[in-house]
Design a protein around this motif. Sequence first.
Motif, PDB file in Angstrom:
ATOM      1  N   LYS A 261     -11.414  -2.867  35.260  1.00 59.63           N
ATOM      2  CA  LYS A 261     -11.031  -1.587  35.711  1.00 59.63           C
ATOM      3  C   LYS A 261      -9.835  -1.581  36.311  1.00 59.63           C
ATOM      4  N   THR A 262      -9.022  -2.691  36.366  1.00 60.74           N
ATOM      5  CA  THR A 262      -7.719  -2.531  36.803  1.00 60.74           C
ATOM      6  C   THR A 262      -6.808  -3.455  36.075  1.00 60.74           C
ATOM      7  N   ALA A 263      -5.699  -3.155  36.079  1.00 62.29           N
ATOM      8  CA  ALA A 263      -4.502  -3.975  35.261  1.00 62.29           C
ATOM      9  C   ALA A 263      -4.333  -5.203  35.759  1.00 62.29           C
ATOM     10  N   PRO A 264      -3.959  -6.375  34.687  1.00 65.81           N
ATOM     11  CA  PRO A 264      -3.858  -7.449  35.248  1.00 65.81           C
ATOM     12  C   PRO A 264      -2.289  -7.652  35.833  1.00 65.81           C
ATOM     13  N   LEU A 265      -2.225  -8.788  36.792  1.00 69.36           N
ATOM     14  CA  LEU A 265      -0.813  -9.121  37.141  1.00 69.36           C
ATOM     15  C   LEU A 265      -0.306  -9.956  36.143  1.00 69.36           C
ATOM     16  N   VAL A 266       1.203  -9.951  36.201  1.00 72.94           N
ATOM     17  CA  VAL A 266       1.792 -10.674  35.143  1.00 72.94           C
ATOM     18  C   VAL A 266       2.704 -11.925  36.010  1.00 72.94           C
ATOM     19  N   VAL A 267       2.530 -12.975  35.438  1.00 68.52           N
ATOM     20  CA  VAL A 267       3.372 -14.332  35.913  1.00 68.52           C
ATOM     21  C   VAL A 267       4.245 -14.856  34.852  1.00 68.52           C
ATOM     22  N   MET A 268       5.378 -15.121  34.899  1.00 63.63           N
ATOM     23  CA  MET A 268       6.262 -15.433  33.839  1.00 63.63           C
ATOM     24  C   MET A 268       7.014 -16.779  34.426  1.00 63.63           C
TER      25      MET A 268
ATOM     26  N   PRO B 112       1.828  -2.531  34.418  1.00 61.19           N
ATOM     27  CA  PRO B 112       2.164  -1.887  35.839  1.00 61.19           C
ATOM     28  C   PRO B 112       3.057  -2.653  36.761  1.00 61.19           C
ATOM     29  N   ALA B 113       3.966  -2.124  37.197  1.00 60.55           N
ATOM     30  CA  ALA B 113       4.694  -2.725  38.358  1.00 60.55           C
ATOM     31  C   ALA B 113       3.845  -3.141  39.635  1.00 60.55           C
ATOM     32  N   LEU B 114       4.154  -4.129  40.353  1.00 58.92           N
ATOM     33  CA  LEU B 114       3.223  -4.583  41.639  1.00 58.92           C
ATOM     34  C   LEU B 114       3.947  -3.998  42.500  1.00 58.92           C
ATOM     35  N   ASN B 115       3.254  -3.260  43.295  1.00 59.10           N
ATOM     36  CA  ASN B 115       3.943  -2.797  44.843  1.00 59.10           C
ATOM     37  C   ASN B 115       3.334  -3.473  45.769  1.00 59.10           C
ATOM     38  N   VAL B 116       3.761  -4.568  46.250  1.00 60.44           N
ATOM     39  CA  VAL B 116       3.321  -5.602  47.476  1.00 60.44           C
ATOM     40  C   VAL B 116       2.954  -4.701  48.654  1.00 60.44           C
ATOM     41  N   GLN B 117       3.550  -3.458  48.805  1.00 65.36           N
ATOM     42  CA  GLN B 117       3.089  -2.993  50.254  1.00 65.36           C
ATOM     43  C   GLN B 117       1.822  -2.068  50.177  1.00 65.36           C
TER      44      GLN B 117
ATOM     45  N   CYS C  71      -6.654  -6.819  42.453  1.00 61.97           N
ATOM     46  CA  CYS C  71      -5.954  -8.241  41.824  1.00 61.97           C
ATOM     47  C   CYS C  71      -7.219  -8.974  41.116  1.00 61.97           C
ATOM     48  N   GLN C  72      -7.720  -8.815  40.096  1.00 64.00           N
ATOM     49  CA  GLN C  72      -8.815  -9.318  39.466  1.00 64.00           C
ATOM     50  C   GLN C  72      -8.440 -10.321  38.391  1.00 64.00           C
ATOM     51  N   ARG C  73      -7.630 -10.046  37.707  1.00 66.81           N
ATOM     52  CA  ARG C  73      -6.853 -10.856  36.701  1.00 66.81           C
ATOM     53  C   ARG C  73      -5.313 -11.134  36.570  1.00 66.81           C
ATOM     54  N   VAL C  74      -5.013 -11.940  36.010  1.00 65.61           N
ATOM     55  CA  VAL C  74      -3.598 -12.335  35.708  1.00 65.61           C
ATOM     56  C   VAL C  74      -3.483 -13.073  34.367  1.00 65.61           C
TER      57      VAL C  74
ATOM     58  N   THR D 205      10.947 -26.538  23.006  1.00 62.43           N
ATOM     59  CA  THR D 205      10.503 -25.842  21.709  1.00 62.43           C
ATOM     60  C   THR D 205      10.690 -24.482  21.554  1.00 62.43           C
ATOM     61  N   GLY D 206      10.951 -23.757  22.781  1.00 59.70           N
ATOM     62  CA  GLY D 206      10.979 -22.424  22.809  1.00 59.70           C
ATOM     63  C   GLY D 206       9.499 -21.558  22.422  1.00 59.70           C
ATOM     64  N   ILE D 207       8.500 -22.281  22.673  1.00 59.07           N
ATOM     65  CA  ILE D 207       7.214 -21.852  22.309  1.00 59.07           C
ATOM     66  C   ILE D 207       6.670 -21.021  23.561  1.00 59.07           C
ATOM     67  N   ILE D 208       6.137 -19.694  23.522  1.00 57.57           N
ATOM     68  CA  ILE D 208       5.607 -18.991  24.625  1.00 57.57           C
ATOM     69  C   ILE D 208       4.095 -19.051  24.532  1.00 57.57           C
ATOM     70  N   ARG D 209       3.530 -19.579  25.588  1.00 62.51           N
ATOM     71  CA  ARG D 209       2.078 -19.768  25.713  1.00 62.51           C
ATOM     72  C   ARG D 209       1.489 -18.612  26.652  1.00 62.51           C
ATOM     73  N   LEU D 210       0.596 -17.865  25.955  1.00 61.40           N
ATOM     74  CA  LEU D 210       0.235 -16.983  26.785  1.00 61.40           C
ATOM     75  C   LEU D 210      -1.281 -17.285  27.328  1.00 61.40           C
ATOM     76  N   ARG D 211      -1.981 -17.108  28.576  1.00 62.78           N
ATOM     77  CA  ARG D 211      -2.951 -17.409  29.116  1.00 62.78           C
ATOM     78  C   ARG D 211      -3.387 -16.191  29.778  1.00 62.78           C
ATOM     79  N   HIS D 212      -4.772 -16.035  29.818  1.00 69.10           N
ATOM     80  CA  HIS D 212      -5.595 -14.800  30.588  1.00 69.10           C
ATOM     81  C   HIS D 212      -6.489 -15.483  31.516  1.00 69.10           C
ATOM     82  N   TYR D 213      -6.300 -15.131  32.819  1.00 66.50           N
ATOM     83  CA  TYR D 213      -7.377 -15.735  33.803  1.00 66.50           C
ATOM     84  C   TYR D 213      -8.145 -14.610  34.874  1.00 66.50           C
TER      85      TYR D 213
END
Length: 457
Positions: free
Chosen positions: A132-139, A160-165, A172-175, A184-192
């Motif tokens: 029901k809410t958008a996931p957070l993004v960690v790079m 969506p951008a994260l407003n800490v305030q 914050c249910q997913r990331v 190698t330049g490989i990008i690994r995507l995981r959903h938690y």
Amino acid sequence: MAKTRRRKKRTHVATDQNEAKKPDPKTFVFKRGKQGSILADLEQDVRRMMLPNTAANLKESRRNTLRDFVSVCGPLGVTHFVMLSATDNSSYIKLAKTPRGPTMTLRIRGYSLIRDVQAAATRPRVPANAFKTAPLVVMNGFSGNDTLRLVTTMFQGMFPALNVQRTKLSSCQRVVLLSRDKDTGIIRLRHYGISVAPSGLRKSVKGLLSRREVPDLSGFRDVSEFVTKSGYGSESEGEDAETSRVTLASDLGRGNVASRQSRVRLHEMGPRLELELVKIEEGLCEGAVLFHAHVSKSAEEAAELASRKDEKEKLRAERRKQQEANVRRKAAEAARKAAAHADELRQQGKLPKGEKMWWEKEPTAGSEEEEEEEEDGEGSEEEEAAAGGEQEGGEQAEEGEKKKGGKKGGEERAAKKRRRDAEEEEDDDVAYFREEVGRDPEADEMVGGRKGFRGGR
């Protein structure tokens, strides 16, 4: 009189006071190409990962073009496209910013669906409320040159951008974790999925707080025996890293109280993706190539391609301008013919004078301006020719008179032909009237008849 049901107006709903706030980015996830159907399951999993800011039930067909999706992305507020395609050799995913790009093409080296990840998990956990809410993004590992900064901006802009305030901890249910291997330049995507459990409590108390129903106490003499039957904490709690314990800023329920420590755990939900950056284009699936992993061009080759593209765009603009001028010229010519035909019919008495019919068109302003420009151009050419010599000017004048005479003769012949056709049509009407009624028609009995007409010839 029938009674109508009164409809309630939602006047009690508070409106958003911050009108300057940018809306959340929205995405379209769809397949492209002839072999895109083999990625149908991955398409559904990617849509689920992008919830709730995506079209979960989007229906696409092979007849839909990219222009169809672009035409509706504006009214619907869609900001990004996620396009899946496949060839005989590999599968690809394209991330595009609408409506003008850029477009990032990545090759899918491998992927696992949600059902595969859940089947391999010991305790699968996919709560329905988490979507029901958008996931957070960690790079991680995207620092470097301009290409990596562009890739970072593209991935971050899809969520969506994260407003800490202002962000609530309950949202914050997913990331989504994006990790890049620098070698190698490989990008690994995981959903938690994110879960929080209270720390520093006995195992029985944690079970009591996590369960909603009352436990079975028939085997105990007292509640204290139930509480003290297990040791302090669990075996796995001692193995958790100290960094996984955080102090909450607000209450989350089930023993997670503010200003007390809780343990944060991640549960993989899927899908998994291993991506390799192949190409970045300036526009929406077109335009200059900003980066290519397998093709490198020198500055001279890039300049030559740019000049070739500019020439092609210039030629396209000239052709479009010429087509528009031809359309206006033909419309003006049709309007002139209609006006001449109407004047002729008025002279014959078949149309009322001083009143325009619905099919009479007037020349547009653009056509008149073009005619004036053409006349000005012809006039300037005649002046230049006259300046060259009086003899040439005389010859041009004679040729002009001949042309005018030829034009007038052609117009007279056309007028005679139209008049002859009108008289033959009138004779047919008179013969038909005489056959049906048995007498010659009067002048007022014929529709569009000429004044002073008397039956017969």
